[in-house]
Motif scaffolding. Sequence first.
Motif, PDB file in Angstrom:
ATOM      1  N   GLN B 261       0.819  -1.209   0.000  1.00  0.00           N
ATOM      2  CA  GLN B 261       0.000   0.000   0.000  1.00  0.00           C
ATOM      3  C   GLN B 261       0.864   1.275   0.000  1.00  0.00           C
ATOM      4  O   GLN B 261       0.621   2.207  -0.763  1.00  0.00           O
ATOM      5  CB  GLN B 261      -0.866  -0.017   1.256  1.00  0.00           C
ATOM      6  N   VAL B 264       2.693   1.597  -3.349  1.00  0.00           N
ATOM      7  CA  VAL B 264       1.811   2.067  -4.416  1.00  0.00           C
ATOM      8  C   VAL B 264       1.533   3.561  -4.259  1.00  0.00           C
ATOM      9  O   VAL B 264       1.544   4.320  -5.232  1.00  0.00           O
ATOM     10  CB  VAL B 264       0.493   1.248  -4.427  1.00  0.00           C
ATOM     11  N   ARG B 265       1.353   3.994  -3.033  1.00  0.00           N
ATOM     12  CA  ARG B 265       1.104   5.419  -2.806  1.00  0.00           C
ATOM     13  C   ARG B 265       2.313   6.249  -3.266  1.00  0.00           C
ATOM     14  O   ARG B 265       2.176   7.287  -3.886  1.00  0.00           O
ATOM     15  CB  ARG B 265       0.790   5.673  -1.330  1.00  0.00           C
ATOM     16  N   ASN B 268       2.441   6.273  -7.065  1.00  0.00           N
ATOM     17  CA  ASN B 268       1.389   7.094  -7.672  1.00  0.00           C
ATOM     18  C   ASN B 268       1.742   8.578  -7.739  1.00  0.00           C
ATOM     19  O   ASN B 268       1.204   9.308  -8.565  1.00  0.00           O
ATOM     20  CB  ASN B 268       0.065   6.905  -6.928  1.00  0.00           C
ATOM     21  N   LYS B 274      -2.926   6.205 -12.299  1.00  0.00           N
ATOM     22  CA  LYS B 274      -2.582   5.673 -10.977  1.00  0.00           C
ATOM     23  C   LYS B 274      -2.742   4.153 -10.891  1.00  0.00           C
ATOM     24  O   LYS B 274      -3.494   3.544 -11.647  1.00  0.00           O
ATOM     25  CB  LYS B 274      -3.470   6.317  -9.903  1.00  0.00           C
ATOM     26  N   ILE B 275      -2.042   3.594  -9.901  1.00  0.00           N
ATOM     27  CA  ILE B 275      -2.192   2.175  -9.582  1.00  0.00           C
ATOM     28  C   ILE B 275      -3.185   2.067  -8.430  1.00  0.00           C
ATOM     29  O   ILE B 275      -3.111   2.813  -7.465  1.00  0.00           O
ATOM     30  CB  ILE B 275      -0.845   1.570  -9.138  1.00  0.00           C
ATOM     31  N   VAL B 276      -4.123   1.138  -8.563  1.00  0.00           N
ATOM     32  CA  VAL B 276      -5.129   0.952  -7.523  1.00  0.00           C
ATOM     33  C   VAL B 276      -5.054  -0.490  -7.029  1.00  0.00           C
ATOM     34  O   VAL B 276      -4.967  -1.427  -7.835  1.00  0.00           O
ATOM     35  CB  VAL B 276      -6.545   1.222  -8.088  1.00  0.00           C
ATOM     36  N   ILE B 277      -5.067  -0.672  -5.724  1.00  0.00           N
ATOM     37  CA  ILE B 277      -5.085  -2.037  -5.182  1.00  0.00           C
ATOM     38  C   ILE B 277      -6.537  -2.449  -4.989  1.00  0.00           C
ATOM     39  O   ILE B 277      -7.242  -1.894  -4.155  1.00  0.00           O
ATOM     40  CB  ILE B 277      -4.354  -2.117  -3.827  1.00  0.00           C
ATOM     41  N   ALA B 278      -6.972  -3.444  -5.771  1.00  0.00           N
ATOM     42  CA  ALA B 278      -8.380  -3.828  -5.714  1.00  0.00           C
ATOM     43  C   ALA B 278      -8.634  -4.818  -4.584  1.00  0.00           C
ATOM     44  O   ALA B 278      -9.718  -4.870  -4.024  1.00  0.00           O
ATOM     45  CB  ALA B 278      -8.810  -4.432  -7.048  1.00  0.00           C
ATOM     46  N   THR B 283      -2.701  -5.333   0.564  1.00  0.00           N
ATOM     47  CA  THR B 283      -2.134  -4.056   0.992  1.00  0.00           C
ATOM     48  C   THR B 283      -0.918  -4.183   1.903  1.00  0.00           C
ATOM     49  O   THR B 283      -0.030  -3.362   1.872  1.00  0.00           O
ATOM     50  CB  THR B 283      -3.181  -3.192   1.728  1.00  0.00           C
ATOM     51  N   GLY B 317      -4.640   3.667 -15.956  1.00  0.00           N
ATOM     52  CA  GLY B 317      -3.840   3.238 -14.812  1.00  0.00           C
ATOM     53  C   GLY B 317      -3.823   1.714 -14.735  1.00  0.00           C
ATOM     54  O   GLY B 317      -3.943   1.041 -15.750  1.00  0.00           O
ATOM     55  N   VAL B 319      -4.997  -1.828 -12.189  1.00  0.00           N
ATOM     56  CA  VAL B 319      -5.670  -2.376 -11.024  1.00  0.00           C
ATOM     57  C   VAL B 319      -4.940  -3.646 -10.606  1.00  0.00           C
ATOM     58  O   VAL B 319      -4.630  -4.499 -11.439  1.00  0.00           O
ATOM     59  CB  VAL B 319      -7.144  -2.698 -11.357  1.00  0.00           C
TER      60      VAL B 319
END
Lengths: 193, 322
Positions: B261, B264-265, B268, B274-278, B283, B317, B319
Amino acid sequence: MPVSIIRPIDIWFAEQIFPHEQRFHAAALRISGSRDEAEELVQEAFARLFELEGWAAIEDPRAYVVRMLRHIAIERLRRRRIVDFRQFADTDHLTLADDAPDQHRIAAGRERLRRASDLIAKLPERCRTVFVRRRIQGESSQEIARDLGISQSTYEKRLARAVELLSRSWQGDEDALPAAAGPANTSRRSGSR
Amino acid sequence: MSIFNEKQRRKRRIAREAATWLARHDSGTIDEERFHAWRGATPEHAIAFARALAVWREAQSKADADTYHLLQSRFTRRRAAAAIGGMGMAGLLTAGAFTSRAYAWDSSHSGVGECKRLILPDGSRAMLNTDSEMQWRFSDDERSLWIVRGEVGLELVRGIPARIHGLDRMASLSHGRFNVRLEGAAMDVTVLSGKASAAPVSAPVVMPGQPALIPIVIASPSEGLLLSAVAPSVRKASPQHLAATIAWQQGEIVFDNEPLQTAVREYNRYLAGKIVIADPDLTGIPVGGRFTSTDPADFLSALELGLGVRATPSNGGYVLTR
Protein backbone atom coordinates in the motif's frame (compact mmCIF):
# COMPACT_ATOMS: atom_id res chain seq x y z
CA MET A 1 23.27 2.09 15.99
CA PRO A 2 24.69 5.62 15.79
CA VAL A 3 25.83 6.47 12.28
CA SER A 4 28.67 8.86 13.04
CA ILE A 5 31.57 6.75 11.78
CA ILE A 6 29.55 5.32 8.95
CA ARG A 7 29.95 7.42 5.84
CA PRO A 8 27.51 7.66 2.97
CA ILE A 9 29.94 5.72 0.81
CA ASP A 10 29.90 2.84 3.31
CA ILE A 11 26.15 2.72 3.10
CA TRP A 12 26.30 2.87 -0.64
CA PHE A 13 28.79 0.00 -0.68
CA ALA A 14 26.70 -2.04 1.69
CA GLU A 15 23.61 -1.44 -0.40
CA GLN A 16 24.81 -1.34 -3.97
CA ILE A 17 28.07 -3.23 -4.13
CA PHE A 18 28.42 -6.03 -1.61
CA PRO A 19 25.13 -7.74 -2.43
CA HIS A 20 26.70 -8.46 -5.83
CA GLU A 21 30.12 -9.45 -4.56
CA GLN A 22 29.84 -13.07 -5.64
CA ARG A 23 28.77 -12.01 -9.08
CA PHE A 24 31.83 -9.75 -9.30
CA HIS A 25 34.04 -12.65 -8.33
CA ALA A 26 32.46 -14.80 -11.00
CA ALA A 27 32.92 -12.05 -13.59
CA ALA A 28 36.53 -11.48 -12.53
CA LEU A 29 37.18 -15.19 -12.73
CA ARG A 30 35.87 -15.27 -16.28
CA ILE A 31 38.25 -12.46 -17.21
CA SER A 32 41.37 -13.60 -15.46
CA GLY A 33 41.05 -17.32 -15.30
CA SER A 34 42.76 -17.54 -11.93
CA ARG A 35 41.09 -17.38 -8.58
CA ASP A 36 43.88 -15.41 -7.04
CA GLU A 37 43.96 -12.83 -9.75
CA ALA A 38 40.18 -12.59 -9.76
CA GLU A 39 40.29 -11.73 -6.09
CA GLU A 40 42.90 -9.06 -6.74
CA LEU A 41 40.80 -7.58 -9.53
CA VAL A 42 37.75 -7.28 -7.31
CA GLN A 43 39.79 -5.84 -4.47
CA GLU A 44 41.38 -3.32 -6.82
CA ALA A 45 38.00 -2.30 -8.23
CA PHE A 46 36.60 -1.77 -4.73
CA ALA A 47 39.65 0.24 -3.71
CA ARG A 48 39.25 2.48 -6.76
CA LEU A 49 35.57 2.91 -6.06
CA PHE A 50 36.38 4.15 -2.59
CA GLU A 51 38.62 6.78 -4.15
CA LEU A 52 36.06 7.86 -6.68
CA GLU A 53 34.53 11.25 -5.99
CA GLY A 54 31.44 10.84 -8.10
CA TRP A 55 30.37 7.47 -6.74
CA ALA A 56 26.93 8.79 -5.80
CA ALA A 57 26.17 9.60 -9.42
CA ILE A 58 26.85 6.11 -10.74
CA GLU A 59 23.61 5.01 -12.27
CA ASP A 60 24.04 1.28 -12.26
CA PRO A 61 26.76 0.43 -9.74
CA ARG A 62 26.71 -3.26 -10.52
CA ALA A 63 27.31 -2.77 -14.23
CA TYR A 64 29.86 -0.11 -13.41
CA VAL A 65 31.93 -2.45 -11.28
CA VAL A 66 31.86 -5.09 -13.98
CA ARG A 67 33.14 -2.50 -16.45
CA MET A 68 35.84 -1.54 -13.96
CA LEU A 69 36.92 -5.14 -13.62
CA ARG A 70 37.26 -5.33 -17.33
CA HIS A 71 39.27 -2.11 -17.54
CA ILE A 72 41.60 -3.14 -14.76
CA ALA A 73 42.11 -6.53 -16.35
CA ILE A 74 42.90 -4.91 -19.68
CA GLU A 75 45.36 -2.53 -18.02
CA ARG A 76 47.07 -5.51 -16.51
CA LEU A 77 47.06 -7.45 -19.75
CA ARG A 78 48.66 -4.54 -21.54
CA ARG A 79 51.47 -4.50 -19.06
CA ARG A 80 52.26 -8.06 -19.92
CA ARG A 81 54.38 -8.98 -22.87
CA ILE A 82 52.34 -11.76 -24.28
CA VAL A 83 48.69 -11.10 -24.59
CA ASP A 84 46.17 -13.83 -24.89
CA PHE A 85 43.60 -12.37 -27.24
CA ARG A 86 40.93 -14.80 -26.21
CA GLN A 87 40.78 -12.97 -22.93
CA PHE A 88 39.98 -9.71 -24.69
CA ALA A 89 37.33 -11.39 -26.73
CA ASP A 90 35.74 -12.82 -23.65
CA THR A 91 35.66 -9.58 -21.79
CA ASP A 92 33.59 -8.00 -24.55
CA HIS A 93 30.61 -10.05 -23.53
CA LEU A 94 30.87 -9.42 -19.88
CA THR A 95 28.73 -6.38 -19.49
CA LEU A 96 25.91 -7.92 -21.42
CA ALA A 97 26.24 -11.32 -19.86
CA ASP A 98 26.09 -9.85 -16.43
CA ASP A 99 23.11 -7.62 -16.96
CA ALA A 100 20.29 -9.53 -15.38
CA PRO A 101 17.03 -7.61 -15.74
CA ASP A 102 16.05 -5.56 -12.75
CA GLN A 103 12.51 -6.82 -12.47
CA HIS A 104 13.85 -9.91 -10.80
CA ARG A 105 14.90 -7.81 -7.88
CA ILE A 106 12.02 -8.83 -5.68
CA ALA A 107 12.67 -12.49 -6.27
CA ALA A 108 16.39 -11.87 -5.87
CA GLY A 109 15.71 -9.98 -2.65
CA ARG A 110 13.84 -12.98 -1.30
CA GLU A 111 16.71 -15.21 -2.32
CA ARG A 112 19.12 -12.94 -0.47
CA LEU A 113 16.98 -13.04 2.63
CA ARG A 114 16.95 -16.80 2.51
CA ARG A 115 20.71 -16.81 2.09
CA ALA A 116 21.12 -14.41 5.03
CA SER A 117 19.00 -16.65 7.26
CA ASP A 118 20.88 -19.75 6.14
CA LEU A 119 24.21 -18.23 6.99
CA ILE A 120 23.02 -16.94 10.34
CA ALA A 121 21.72 -20.41 11.14
CA LYS A 122 25.19 -21.82 10.53
CA LEU A 123 26.91 -19.54 13.04
CA PRO A 124 28.34 -21.21 16.14
CA GLU A 125 25.66 -21.18 18.78
CA ARG A 126 27.16 -18.64 21.19
CA CYS A 127 27.83 -16.15 18.45
CA ARG A 128 24.46 -16.76 16.88
CA THR A 129 22.57 -16.18 20.12
CA VAL A 130 24.23 -12.82 20.64
CA PHE A 131 23.90 -11.76 17.02
CA VAL A 132 20.26 -12.74 16.68
CA ARG A 133 19.20 -11.17 19.95
CA ARG A 134 21.00 -7.93 19.15
CA ARG A 135 20.43 -7.60 15.45
CA ILE A 136 17.19 -9.40 14.73
CA GLN A 137 15.35 -9.09 18.00
CA GLY A 138 16.79 -5.66 18.72
CA GLU A 139 17.65 -6.21 22.38
CA SER A 140 20.22 -3.91 23.93
CA SER A 141 23.77 -5.12 24.44
CA GLN A 142 23.58 -4.62 28.20
CA GLU A 143 20.39 -6.65 28.38
CA ILE A 144 21.89 -9.53 26.43
CA ALA A 145 25.16 -9.57 28.37
CA ARG A 146 23.36 -9.44 31.70
CA ASP A 147 20.93 -12.14 30.71
CA LEU A 148 23.66 -14.48 29.48
CA GLY A 149 25.82 -13.69 32.49
CA ILE A 150 28.77 -12.60 30.36
CA SER A 151 30.91 -9.48 30.46
CA GLN A 152 30.44 -6.64 27.99
CA SER A 153 33.76 -7.52 26.44
CA THR A 154 32.84 -11.18 25.97
CA TYR A 155 29.55 -10.04 24.49
CA GLU A 156 31.38 -7.79 22.03
CA LYS A 157 33.78 -10.57 21.08
CA ARG A 158 30.93 -12.93 20.28
CA LEU A 159 29.09 -10.32 18.30
CA ALA A 160 32.27 -9.44 16.39
CA ARG A 161 32.93 -13.11 15.70
CA ALA A 162 29.46 -13.48 14.20
CA VAL A 163 29.98 -10.49 11.92
CA GLU A 164 33.44 -11.74 10.99
CA LEU A 165 32.23 -15.19 10.04
CA LEU A 166 29.35 -13.81 8.01
CA SER A 167 31.66 -11.35 6.22
CA ARG A 168 34.13 -14.06 5.37
CA SER A 169 31.49 -16.34 4.04
CA TRP A 170 30.17 -13.47 1.88
CA GLN A 171 33.66 -13.17 0.52
CA GLY A 172 33.53 -16.79 -0.51
CA ASP A 173 35.66 -18.14 2.34
CA GLU A 174 34.26 -21.65 2.59
CA ASP A 175 35.97 -22.38 5.86
CA ALA A 176 34.15 -19.58 7.63
CA LEU A 177 30.77 -21.24 7.92
CA PRO A 178 31.11 -24.81 6.69
CA ALA A 179 27.88 -26.58 5.92
CA ALA A 180 26.70 -28.77 8.76
CA ALA A 181 27.87 -32.36 8.34
CA GLY A 182 25.18 -34.54 6.83
CA PRO A 183 24.38 -36.73 3.85
CA ALA A 184 22.99 -33.77 1.92
CA ASN A 185 26.36 -32.10 1.90
CA THR A 186 28.61 -34.90 0.81
CA SER A 187 28.64 -33.72 -2.79
CA ARG A 188 29.80 -30.26 -1.81
CA ARG A 189 33.33 -29.30 -2.70
CA SER A 190 35.23 -29.01 0.56
CA GLY A 191 37.64 -26.14 0.55
CA SER A 192 40.06 -27.85 -1.86
CA ARG A 193 41.71 -26.07 -4.71
CA MET B 1 51.03 -22.55 -0.90
CA SER B 2 52.54 -20.50 1.87
CA ILE B 3 51.89 -17.31 -0.07
CA PHE B 4 48.29 -18.34 -0.37
CA ASN B 5 48.10 -19.05 3.33
CA GLU B 6 49.71 -15.75 4.10
CA LYS B 7 47.12 -13.92 2.00
CA GLN B 8 44.32 -15.92 3.50
CA ARG B 9 45.49 -15.15 7.01
CA ARG B 10 45.75 -11.47 6.24
CA LYS B 11 42.25 -11.42 4.80
CA ARG B 12 40.88 -13.13 7.88
CA ARG B 13 42.69 -10.80 10.22
CA ILE B 14 41.26 -7.78 8.45
CA ALA B 15 37.76 -9.27 8.47
CA ARG B 16 38.12 -9.87 12.20
CA GLU B 17 39.32 -6.36 12.89
CA ALA B 18 36.52 -4.83 10.83
CA ALA B 19 33.95 -6.94 12.68
CA THR B 20 35.42 -5.91 16.02
CA TRP B 21 35.16 -2.23 15.15
CA LEU B 22 31.57 -2.68 14.08
CA ALA B 23 30.67 -4.56 17.28
CA ARG B 24 32.27 -1.82 19.37
CA HIS B 25 30.53 0.82 17.36
CA ASP B 26 27.20 -0.87 17.96
CA SER B 27 27.93 -1.18 21.67
CA GLY B 28 29.03 2.42 21.95
CA THR B 29 32.51 1.49 23.16
CA ILE B 30 34.40 2.45 20.02
CA ASP B 31 37.45 4.66 20.19
CA GLU B 32 36.70 6.75 17.13
CA GLU B 33 40.14 8.18 16.72
CA ARG B 34 41.74 4.75 16.64
CA PHE B 35 39.04 3.51 14.32
CA HIS B 36 39.67 6.33 11.84
CA ALA B 37 43.40 5.61 11.96
CA TRP B 38 42.72 1.94 11.27
CA ARG B 39 40.28 2.59 8.44
CA GLY B 40 42.54 5.16 6.84
CA ALA B 41 45.58 2.88 6.92
CA THR B 42 44.73 0.92 3.76
CA PRO B 43 41.82 0.64 1.35
CA GLU B 44 41.49 -3.00 2.39
CA HIS B 45 40.42 -1.86 5.83
CA ALA B 46 37.80 0.50 4.46
CA ILE B 47 36.47 -2.24 2.19
CA ALA B 48 36.37 -4.80 4.99
CA PHE B 49 34.52 -2.42 7.26
CA ALA B 50 31.94 -1.63 4.59
CA ARG B 51 31.50 -5.36 4.05
CA ALA B 52 30.93 -5.93 7.77
CA LEU B 53 28.37 -3.14 7.63
CA ALA B 54 26.70 -4.82 4.66
CA VAL B 55 26.45 -8.08 6.60
CA TRP B 56 25.03 -6.20 9.55
CA ARG B 57 22.45 -4.42 7.43
CA GLU B 58 21.47 -7.56 5.58
CA ALA B 59 20.53 -9.13 8.88
CA GLN B 60 18.40 -6.09 9.58
CA SER B 61 16.50 -6.51 6.34
CA LYS B 62 15.80 -10.04 7.43
CA ALA B 63 14.52 -8.71 10.71
CA ASP B 64 12.34 -6.25 8.82
CA ALA B 65 10.89 -8.96 6.68
CA ASP B 66 10.11 -10.96 9.80
CA THR B 67 8.52 -8.19 11.78
CA TYR B 68 8.44 -5.12 9.62
CA HIS B 69 5.29 -3.83 11.23
CA LEU B 70 6.87 -3.89 14.66
CA LEU B 71 9.86 -1.84 13.72
CA GLN B 72 9.14 1.78 13.94
CA SER B 73 12.12 3.48 12.33
CA ARG B 74 11.23 3.39 8.68
CA PHE B 75 7.63 4.25 9.20
CA THR B 76 7.99 6.96 11.78
CA ARG B 77 7.70 9.69 9.23
CA ARG B 78 4.54 8.38 7.65
CA ARG B 79 2.97 7.52 10.96
CA ALA B 80 3.75 10.97 12.23
CA ALA B 81 2.34 12.54 9.10
CA ALA B 82 -0.82 10.50 9.40
CA ALA B 83 -1.14 11.28 13.08
CA ILE B 84 -1.00 14.99 12.62
CA GLY B 85 -3.13 15.02 9.49
CA GLY B 86 -6.10 15.90 11.64
CA MET B 87 -4.41 18.87 13.17
CA GLY B 88 -4.58 21.13 10.18
CA MET B 89 -6.47 23.81 12.04
CA ALA B 90 -3.71 24.39 14.53
CA GLY B 91 -1.39 24.88 11.62
CA LEU B 92 -3.69 27.31 9.87
CA LEU B 93 -3.83 29.56 12.89
CA THR B 94 -0.14 30.27 12.72
CA ALA B 95 0.01 30.52 8.95
CA GLY B 96 -0.33 34.27 8.93
CA ALA B 97 3.25 34.79 9.91
CA PHE B 98 4.54 34.51 6.39
CA THR B 99 1.81 35.91 4.23
CA SER B 100 3.99 38.90 3.47
CA ARG B 101 5.97 36.80 1.07
CA ALA B 102 3.99 37.91 -1.93
CA TYR B 103 6.60 40.08 -3.58
CA ALA B 104 9.59 39.46 -5.79
CA TRP B 105 9.49 35.70 -5.57
CA ASP B 106 10.68 33.59 -8.45
CA SER B 107 9.07 30.27 -8.87
CA SER B 108 9.27 27.00 -10.69
CA HIS B 109 7.16 23.88 -10.78
CA SER B 110 7.29 20.37 -12.14
CA GLY B 111 4.50 18.24 -13.54
CA VAL B 112 3.57 14.74 -12.51
CA GLY B 113 6.42 12.40 -13.43
CA GLU B 114 8.69 15.33 -14.18
CA CYS B 115 11.94 16.13 -12.44
CA LYS B 116 13.48 19.55 -12.79
CA ARG B 117 16.90 20.98 -11.99
CA LEU B 118 17.38 24.63 -11.08
CA ILE B 119 20.34 26.85 -10.38
CA LEU B 120 19.49 29.41 -7.74
CA PRO B 121 20.81 32.99 -7.84
CA ASP B 122 23.74 32.30 -5.51
CA GLY B 123 24.82 29.20 -7.44
CA SER B 124 23.06 26.75 -5.12
CA ARG B 125 21.25 23.93 -6.84
CA ALA B 126 17.77 22.66 -6.44
CA MET B 127 15.95 19.72 -7.92
CA LEU B 128 12.19 19.45 -7.98
CA ASN B 129 10.68 16.02 -7.68
CA THR B 130 7.43 15.05 -9.36
CA ASP B 131 4.47 17.41 -9.00
CA SER B 132 6.35 19.98 -6.95
CA GLU B 133 6.50 23.74 -6.75
CA MET B 134 9.08 26.00 -5.18
CA GLN B 135 9.44 29.74 -4.88
CA TRP B 136 12.55 31.61 -3.85
CA ARG B 137 13.90 35.03 -3.09
CA PHE B 138 17.59 35.75 -2.85
CA SER B 139 19.41 38.96 -2.06
CA ASP B 140 22.58 39.99 -0.23
CA ASP B 141 20.96 39.48 3.12
CA GLU B 142 18.33 36.89 2.35
CA ARG B 143 18.09 33.34 1.11
CA SER B 144 14.48 32.28 1.30
CA LEU B 145 12.88 29.22 -0.21
CA TRP B 146 9.23 28.27 -0.13
CA ILE B 147 8.13 24.76 -0.91
CA VAL B 148 4.57 25.15 -2.16
CA ARG B 149 4.04 21.44 -2.73
CA GLY B 150 5.94 18.23 -3.29
CA GLU B 151 9.57 17.50 -2.67
CA VAL B 152 12.82 19.33 -3.37
CA GLY B 153 16.48 18.35 -3.15
CA LEU B 154 18.80 21.21 -2.27
CA GLU B 155 22.51 21.69 -2.53
CA LEU B 156 23.24 24.99 -0.85
CA VAL B 157 26.53 26.82 -1.25
CA ARG B 158 28.11 28.69 1.66
CA GLY B 159 26.45 31.91 2.65
CA ILE B 160 23.98 33.30 5.12
CA PRO B 161 21.59 30.72 6.59
CA ALA B 162 18.82 29.86 4.15
CA ARG B 163 15.27 29.92 5.42
CA ILE B 164 13.04 27.26 4.04
CA HIS B 165 9.29 27.49 4.40
CA GLY B 166 6.71 24.85 3.76
CA LEU B 167 3.07 25.17 4.70
CA ASP B 168 3.44 27.31 7.80
CA ARG B 169 6.65 25.67 8.94
CA MET B 170 10.08 27.16 8.74
CA ALA B 171 13.56 25.76 9.10
CA SER B 172 16.94 27.33 8.79
CA LEU B 173 19.55 25.57 6.66
CA SER B 174 23.32 25.90 6.59
CA HIS B 175 25.24 25.14 3.43
CA GLY B 176 24.97 21.46 2.63
CA ARG B 177 22.66 18.91 1.04
CA PHE B 178 19.08 18.49 2.07
CA ASN B 179 15.92 16.79 0.99
CA VAL B 180 12.74 18.61 1.85
CA ARG B 181 9.36 16.99 1.50
CA LEU B 182 5.87 18.14 2.32
CA GLU B 183 3.69 15.34 3.50
CA GLY B 184 0.28 15.87 4.99
CA ALA B 185 0.58 18.83 7.29
CA ALA B 186 4.29 18.30 7.90
CA MET B 187 7.52 19.41 6.35
CA ASP B 188 10.22 16.79 6.56
CA VAL B 189 13.82 17.95 6.14
CA THR B 190 16.41 15.21 5.72
CA VAL B 191 19.98 16.35 6.24
CA LEU B 192 22.62 14.69 4.05
CA SER B 193 25.25 17.24 4.96
CA GLY B 194 25.16 20.51 6.86
CA LYS B 195 22.67 21.46 9.54
CA ALA B 196 18.97 22.18 9.67
CA SER B 197 17.45 23.94 12.63
CA ALA B 198 13.97 24.93 13.59
CA ALA B 199 12.09 26.83 16.18
CA PRO B 200 8.32 26.74 16.47
CA VAL B 201 6.74 29.30 14.16
CA SER B 202 5.22 31.14 17.05
CA ALA B 203 8.59 31.57 18.74
CA PRO B 204 9.62 35.15 19.32
CA VAL B 205 12.31 36.38 16.98
CA VAL B 206 15.67 35.65 18.49
CA MET B 207 17.70 38.82 18.81
CA PRO B 208 21.48 38.59 18.60
CA GLY B 209 22.96 38.35 22.07
CA GLN B 210 19.71 37.30 23.67
CA PRO B 211 18.86 33.73 24.54
CA ALA B 212 16.06 32.12 22.60
CA LEU B 213 13.02 31.49 24.73
CA ILE B 214 12.18 28.26 23.01
CA PRO B 215 15.00 25.80 22.43
CA ILE B 216 16.01 25.45 18.83
CA VAL B 217 16.01 21.94 17.45
CA ILE B 218 18.98 21.05 15.27
CA ALA B 219 19.35 18.16 12.85
CA SER B 220 22.80 16.99 11.70
CA PRO B 221 23.78 14.74 8.79
CA SER B 222 21.85 11.47 8.67
CA GLU B 223 19.06 13.00 10.67
CA GLY B 224 15.64 14.18 9.74
CA LEU B 225 13.88 17.22 11.07
CA LEU B 226 10.14 16.85 11.14
CA LEU B 227 8.17 20.07 11.37
CA SER B 228 4.57 19.47 12.12
CA ALA B 229 1.79 21.04 14.07
CA VAL B 230 3.44 19.71 17.19
CA ALA B 231 6.92 20.69 18.33
CA PRO B 232 9.66 20.08 15.76
CA SER B 233 11.46 16.81 16.29
CA VAL B 234 14.71 15.25 15.17
CA ARG B 235 15.12 11.60 14.40
CA LYS B 236 17.97 9.48 13.12
CA ALA B 237 17.51 8.55 9.50
CA SER B 238 18.56 4.97 8.94
CA PRO B 239 20.96 4.38 6.07
CA GLN B 240 18.20 2.61 4.14
CA HIS B 241 15.94 5.54 4.74
CA LEU B 242 18.57 8.00 3.51
CA ALA B 243 19.22 6.04 0.36
CA ALA B 244 15.51 5.66 -0.34
CA THR B 245 14.92 9.34 0.39
CA ILE B 246 17.25 10.58 -2.33
CA ALA B 247 16.74 7.78 -4.86
CA TRP B 248 14.30 9.98 -6.80
CA GLN B 249 17.17 12.28 -7.73
CA GLN B 250 18.45 9.45 -9.90
CA GLY B 251 15.00 8.90 -11.33
CA GLU B 252 14.52 5.91 -9.09
CA ILE B 253 12.18 4.80 -6.42
CA VAL B 254 13.35 2.43 -3.70
CA PHE B 255 11.25 0.18 -1.55
CA ASP B 256 12.86 -1.66 1.28
CA ASN B 257 10.25 -4.07 2.51
CA GLU B 258 7.49 -1.51 2.58
CA PRO B 259 3.86 -2.59 2.67
CA LEU B 260 2.47 -2.74 -0.86
CA GLN B 261 0.00 0.00 0.00
CA THR B 262 2.79 2.41 0.93
CA ALA B 263 4.78 1.46 -2.15
CA VAL B 264 1.81 2.07 -4.42
CA ARG B 265 1.10 5.42 -2.81
CA GLU B 266 4.71 6.44 -3.39
CA TYR B 267 4.61 5.25 -6.97
CA ASN B 268 1.39 7.09 -7.67
CA ARG B 269 3.09 10.41 -6.96
CA TYR B 270 4.97 9.89 -10.20
CA LEU B 271 2.19 8.51 -12.33
CA ALA B 272 -0.55 10.25 -14.27
CA GLY B 273 -2.39 6.93 -14.55
CA LYS B 274 -2.58 5.67 -10.98
CA ILE B 275 -2.19 2.18 -9.58
CA VAL B 276 -5.13 0.95 -7.52
CA ILE B 277 -5.09 -2.04 -5.18
CA ALA B 278 -8.38 -3.83 -5.71
CA ASP B 279 -7.80 -6.66 -3.28
CA PRO B 280 -7.48 -5.48 0.35
CA ASP B 281 -5.56 -8.65 1.21
CA LEU B 282 -2.67 -7.33 -0.83
CA THR B 283 -2.13 -4.06 0.99
CA GLY B 284 0.20 -5.33 3.72
CA ILE B 285 2.52 -7.49 1.61
CA PRO B 286 6.07 -6.24 2.04
CA VAL B 287 7.80 -5.36 -1.21
CA GLY B 288 11.35 -4.35 -1.98
CA GLY B 289 13.42 -3.23 -4.92
CA ARG B 290 14.70 -0.34 -6.94
CA PHE B 291 12.68 0.85 -9.90
CA THR B 292 12.40 3.61 -12.43
CA SER B 293 10.10 6.16 -10.88
CA THR B 294 8.27 7.23 -14.01
CA ASP B 295 7.68 3.80 -15.51
CA PRO B 296 5.95 1.23 -13.34
CA ALA B 297 6.35 -1.61 -15.87
CA ASP B 298 9.24 -3.25 -14.00
CA PHE B 299 7.57 -2.76 -10.66
CA LEU B 300 4.36 -4.33 -11.90
CA SER B 301 6.12 -7.23 -13.54
CA ALA B 302 8.16 -7.77 -10.37
CA LEU B 303 4.90 -7.94 -8.42
CA GLU B 304 3.61 -10.50 -10.85
CA LEU B 305 6.79 -12.58 -10.92
CA GLY B 306 7.59 -12.36 -7.26
CA LEU B 307 4.22 -12.25 -5.59
CA GLY B 308 1.71 -13.45 -8.15
CA VAL B 309 -0.09 -10.11 -8.15
CA ARG B 310 -1.79 -9.27 -11.44
CA ALA B 311 -1.83 -5.76 -12.85
CA THR B 312 -4.67 -5.08 -15.25
CA PRO B 313 -4.63 -1.83 -17.26
CA SER B 314 -7.70 0.25 -16.54
CA ASN B 315 -8.57 3.87 -17.34
CA GLY B 316 -4.95 4.67 -18.16
CA GLY B 317 -3.84 3.24 -14.81
CA TYR B 318 -3.59 -0.25 -13.33
CA VAL B 319 -5.67 -2.38 -11.02
CA LEU B 320 -3.89 -4.91 -8.82
CA THR B 321 -5.55 -8.21 -8.02
CA ARG B 322 -4.53 -11.71 -7.00
